[in-house]
Design an enzyme around this catalytic site. Structure first.
Site, PDB file in Angstrom:
ATOM      1  N   GLU A  90      -5.420  -3.563  -2.041  1.00  7.71           N
ATOM      2  CA  GLU A  90      -5.964  -4.700  -1.286  1.00  7.71           C
ATOM      3  C   GLU A  90      -6.963  -5.513  -2.107  1.00  7.71           C
ATOM      4  O   GLU A  90      -7.416  -6.565  -1.691  1.00  7.71           O
ATOM      5  CB  GLU A  90      -6.659  -4.196  -0.014  1.00  7.71           C
ATOM      6  N   TRP A 118     -21.780  15.655   6.859  1.00  5.34           N
ATOM      7  CA  TRP A 118     -20.565  15.385   6.111  1.00  5.34           C
ATOM      8  C   TRP A 118     -20.588  16.120   4.775  1.00  5.34           C
ATOM      9  O   TRP A 118     -21.587  16.096   4.061  1.00  5.34           O
ATOM     10  CB  TRP A 118     -20.430  13.886   5.833  1.00  5.34           C
ATOM     11  N   THR A 147       0.868  -1.186   0.000  1.00  7.07           N
ATOM     12  CA  THR A 147       0.000   0.000   0.000  1.00  7.07           C
ATOM     13  C   THR A 147       0.900   1.229   0.000  1.00  7.07           C
ATOM     14  O   THR A 147       2.069   1.140   0.380  1.00  7.07           O
ATOM     15  CB  THR A 147      -0.884   0.026   1.261  1.00  7.07           C
ATOM     16  N   LYS A 177     -16.302  17.331   8.285  1.00  9.85           N
ATOM     17  CA  LYS A 177     -17.431  17.213   9.213  1.00  9.85           C
ATOM     18  C   LYS A 177     -17.829  18.604   9.668  1.00  9.85           C
ATOM     19  O   LYS A 177     -17.145  19.236  10.453  1.00  9.85           O
ATOM     20  CB  LYS A 177     -17.042  16.315  10.376  1.00  9.85           C
TER      21      LYS A 177
HETATM   22  P1  ADP Z   1      -4.176   2.065  -6.046  1.00 10.29           P
HETATM   23  O1  ADP Z   1      -2.757   1.760  -5.735  1.00 10.29           O
HETATM   24  O2  ADP Z   1      -4.906   1.177  -6.956  1.00 10.29           O
HETATM   25  O3  ADP Z   1      -4.454   3.522  -6.336  1.00 10.29           O
HETATM   26  P2  ADP Z   1      -4.445   2.403  -3.427  1.00 10.29           P
HETATM   27  O4  ADP Z   1      -4.593   1.245  -2.533  1.00 10.29           O
HETATM   28  O5  ADP Z   1      -3.186   3.190  -3.432  1.00 10.29           O
HETATM   29  O6  ADP Z   1      -4.793   1.792  -4.774  1.00 10.29           O
HETATM   30  O7  ADP Z   1      -5.598   3.447  -3.265  1.00 10.29           O
HETATM   31  C1  ADP Z   1      -6.922   3.021  -3.308  1.00 10.29           C
HETATM   32  C2  ADP Z   1      -7.797   4.199  -3.047  1.00 10.29           C
HETATM   33  O8  ADP Z   1      -7.749   5.095  -4.148  1.00 10.29           O
HETATM   34  C3  ADP Z   1      -9.247   3.825  -2.938  1.00 10.29           C
HETATM   35  O9  ADP Z   1      -9.543   3.326  -1.674  1.00 10.29           O
HETATM   36  C4  ADP Z   1      -9.898   5.155  -3.230  1.00 10.29           C
HETATM   37  O10 ADP Z   1      -9.907   5.997  -2.114  1.00 10.29           O
HETATM   38  C5  ADP Z   1      -8.987   5.755  -4.259  1.00 10.29           C
HETATM   39  N1  ADP Z   1      -9.536   5.539  -5.594  1.00 10.29           N
HETATM   40  C6  ADP Z   1      -9.235   4.580  -6.485  1.00 10.29           C
HETATM   41  N2  ADP Z   1      -9.949   4.722  -7.618  1.00 10.29           N
HETATM   42  C7  ADP Z   1     -10.742   5.799  -7.445  1.00 10.29           C
HETATM   43  C8  ADP Z   1     -11.734   6.462  -8.233  1.00 10.29           C
HETATM   44  N3  ADP Z   1     -12.042   6.066  -9.458  1.00 10.29           N
HETATM   45  N4  ADP Z   1     -12.354   7.538  -7.706  1.00 10.29           N
HETATM   46  C9  ADP Z   1     -12.057   7.976  -6.465  1.00 10.29           C
HETATM   47  N5  ADP Z   1     -11.139   7.390  -5.677  1.00 10.29           N
HETATM   48  C10 ADP Z   1     -10.488   6.318  -6.151  1.00 10.29           C
END
Ligand code: ADP
Length: 542
Positions: free
Chosen positions: A330, A444, A185, A439
C-alpha cells in the site's frame, strides 16, 4: 499566485528515456529462465520497450487497458513494464507464489487482457486458463527455439511478436495521475486487494527512494534487485536504476544461496535488496563454503524483520553495510530506511546494532503517527507503542474497485496494521502485526521481539511465536523452532538462552520443534496457518 514553472508530467517512460540518452551503454545482465546469462544495455532495452508498446497497440490494446505479467526479474520483464506503463497501459505484476485460485481471482479482478509469462509459469496458467474469461492472449517470454508444447490457445512467442513490431514509437505525454502499475496485497486474510499506482506516485516514490539516505543508488553502482518485480515493483529498483544510470543485474528464478552468490560475484554487484529469507540462504552458503563477498557494499533487508544476527554477520564478518527497511504494498512500498543519522552514527557496537534492528527512519514524503485504539496520538518517545498510521503521496487512498471500503482516517492516514514505536529521530520499530501481538494479562508481548531473540541462538534456523489460549492470562507465547541440521537443542536450553534476553513474563510457556514453518507468498511467516495448526495446543501444567 501560481508558480511559473513548466507543468511537465511525471511519467514512467521518462526514466528509460533518460537512461537511453545518457547511459545507453550501461548494462542490464539477466540470468534467463532458459539457462544462459543475457547481456543488454539501456539503449537496446529502450528500443525493445518501444516495440512492446507497438505490439500492444497492434494487438488492439489501448490507453488504460491492463496487462498482466507472471515473470521473474529479467530484461524481458523490464521491457514489458516500460512498454506497458510508458504507453499509458497498466502493468499488473502478478505474484506467481499466490495460490492458483488467488491468481485467477486477481487476474479477473484486475481485468487483465493479455498475460506475459515466463516459461516457468506455463503449467500454472494452463491449469487456470478456463477461469480467466477476460484473457485474450498469452505471450510466452521466450524465443522460438524455447517455445513449449502447450494446451493454451491464443498463445504467442514474445520474440516473434517483437520482431514483427516497429521500434519507432514516441512515448505519449498524458496526465501524471494516470495509473501505471498494479500490485495486489498478499491476502493472508480474505481475497487480495489491488493497489493501483500512478505515474506521479511512482516517480515521487522512486526519487525519494534514490536519496542517499534511502537506497542511495548512483551511476557507479551495480544493483541487483533479488526482491522480485512482482513484489511491489522490486522496491522501485528497476525504476530508479535507469534514472541514475546504475548497472542492473537480474537474478531470474534462481534465488538459492549459491546462485545469488554467483551473480553477486560475477557481476561485481555493489548494492542488493531482498527479504531476510534470501539473505539467510546466502549467509548459510557463505558459511558452508568459506566464500567472501568481494564487491558488495550495501544490502537492503526488508519485507520482514532483519534478525540482529544477520545484520551483525553482514557487517562484522563480510564488511557489508546493512540498511534495514520497512514498507508495504500500500506504500509503493518504502516507508522507513535504516541509514545512519548524524549524532547517532558513532555509537558503541551493541547500541548501533540495537538501532539497526529498528525498521529504519521515516523517509521524506511519509508522515507517520502511532495511536491507541481510540485514535489518540501517542508520544514519539521510542517506548510507547500503538497502531502505526501513514500518509503521503505514494500511499494508497483506496483499494481497486473500492475493496475494503474507506481505509483512511479523518486526517487521511492509512492504518498499516502494524504496531510500532516511533522515536524523536524518526526511527520506527515494529513491535508486531496488530493481529499477531500476544495479549497476556492485559499487556502486549511482541512476537517479533521473541522471534528475533530466538534466532540469535546459533543452532536456530528459523523461529515463530504465536499466542495460545491460556485460562488465566488469555494468551501465552508458544515458540516454534526449526533447528539447524545436527543441532542438539531442546526446550530447556532454548528457554535458558532467552532468559537473560527478554522480560521474565515474556518467556514462552513452551517450545516446539518442527521441520519447517509455513510462509506466505512473499516469504513471511504465515501465522494464520500456525495459529490454526496449534489451536488446540495445551501448554504444560494446564
Ligand atoms: P510487501 O509486499 O512489501 O512485503 P506487504 O504488503 O506484503 O508488503 O507486507 C507489509 C508488511 O510486512 C508490513 O506491514 C509489515 O508488517 C511487514 N514488514 C515489512 N518490512 C518489515 C520489516 N523490516 N520488519 C518487520 N516487518 C516488516
Amino acid at each position: 499566485m501560481r508558480g511559473l514553472m513548466q507543468g511537465r508530467q511525471l511519467l514512467v517512460s521518462t526514466y528509460l528515456s533518460h537512461a537511453e540518452a545518457y547511459h545507453s551503454e550501461r548494462e542490464i545482465v539477466s540470468r534467463m529462465v532458459e539457462g544462459p546469462q543475457h547481456r543488454t544495455t539501456y539503449g537496446a532495452l529502450a528500443l525493445r520497450a518501444r516495440r512492446v508498446a507497438n505490439l500492444l497497440a497492434d494487438l488492439g490494446l489501448g490507453f488504460g487497458d491492463v496487462v498482466g505479467t507472471l515473470a521473474w526479474n529479467g530484461f524481458r520483464h523490464m521491457e514489458v513494464w516500460y512498454g506497458t506503463s510508458g504507453s499509458g497501459l497498466v502493468c499488473h505484476t502478478v505474484n506467481p507464489r499466490l495460490f492458483p485460485e488467488q491468481i485467477a481471482f486477481i487476474i479477473n479482478d484486475a481485468r487483465d487482457r493479455i498475460l506475459f509469462i515466463d516459461l516457468t509459469f506455463v503449467p500454472l496458467i494452463e491449469k487456470i486458463i478456463d477461469q480467466l474469461p477476460l484473457v485474450e492472449r498469452v505471450v510466452i517470454l521466450t524465443d522460438r527455439d524455447h517455445m513449449p508444447a502447450t494446451s493454451l490457445k491464443n498463445v504467442a512467442c514474445y520474440e516473434d511478436l517483437l520482431a514483427g513490431a516497429s521500434e519507432t514509437f514516441l512515448w505519449p505525454e498524458f496526465d501524471e495521475n494516470t495509473a501505471s502499475s498494479l500490485c495486489y496485497t498478499s491476502g493472508t486474510t480474505g481475497n487480495p486487494k489491488g493497489v493501483l499506482y500512478s505515474h506521479r506516485s511512482t516517480t515521487i516514490h522512486c526519487m525519494s527512494a534514490n536519496f542517499g539516505d534511502a537506497l542511495g543508488m548512483r551511476s557507479t553502482d551495480t544493483v541487483m534487485p533479488v526482491v522480485p518485480m512482482f513484489h511491489v515493483n522490486a522496491w522501485s529498483i528497476p525504476y530508479g536504476a535507469p534514472m541514475v544510470g546504475a548497472k542492473l543485474v537480474f537474478p531470474g528464478a534462481a534465488l538459492d544461496g549459491a546462485s545469488v552468490y554467483q551473480m553477486l560475484e560475477a557481476e561485481q554487484v555493489t548494492l542488493t535488496a531482498a527479504v531476510p529469507t534470501v539473505w539467510l540462504m546466502l549467509l548459510q552458503h557463505l558459511e558452508k563454503t568459506g566464500a567472501r563477498l568481494s564487491s558488495l557494499k550495501r544490502v537492503v533487508i526488508g519485507g520482514s524483520a532483519a534478525p540482529r544476527s544477520m545484520i551483525e554477520t553482514f557487517q562484522d564478518k563480510y564488511g557489508v553495510a546493512v540498511c534495514h527497511a520497512w514498507g508495504m504494498t500500500e506504500m509503493s512500498p518504502l516507508g522507513t530506511m535504516g541509514s545512519p543519522r548524524a549524532g547517532l552514527d558513532a555509537l558503541p557496537h551493541d547500541q548501533a546494532l540495537d538501532l539497526q534492528c529498528k525498521q529504519g527512519r521515516v523517509m521524506f514524503g511519509v508522515q507517520m503517527k502511532i495511536t491507541d485504539d481510540q485514535g489518540r496520538t501517542l508520544p514519539r518517545d521510542g517506548t510507547a507503542f500503538g497502531n502505526l498510521k501513514v500518509r503521503g503521496p505514494w500511499i494508497l487512498e483506496t483499494y481497486l474497485h473500492g475493496a475494503g471500503g474507506k481505509v483512511l482516517d479523518d486526517e487521511g492516514f492509512f492504518d498499516t496494521g502494524d504496531v510500532a514505536t516511533l522515536d524523536p529521530y524518526g526511527f520506527m520499530q515494529i513491535t508486531d502485526r496488530a493481529k499477531d501481538v500476544i495479549k497476556s494479562g492485559g499487556e502486549w508481548i511482541s512476537s517479533i521481539d521473541l522471534e528475533n531473540a530466538a534466532v540469535g541462538h546459533p543452532e536456530v534456523a528459523e523461529a515463530a511465536v504465536i499466542g495460545v489460549v491460556h485460562p488465566k492470562w488469555d494468551e501465552r507465547p508458544l515458540l516454534i523452532i526449526v533447528a539447524k541440521a545436527g543441532a542438539a537443542l531442546d526446550r530447556d536450553a532454548m528457554i535458558d538462552f532467552l532468559r537473560p534476553r527478554v522480560a521474565k513474563w515474556w518467556l514462552p510457556d513452551d517450545v516446539v520443534f518442527v521441520d519447517e514453518l509455513p510462509h506466505t507468498a512473499t516469504g513471511k511467516l504465515l501465522k494464520t496457518r500456525l495459529r490454526e495448526q496449534f489451536k488446540d495446543y495445551r501448554l504444560p501444567g494446564l
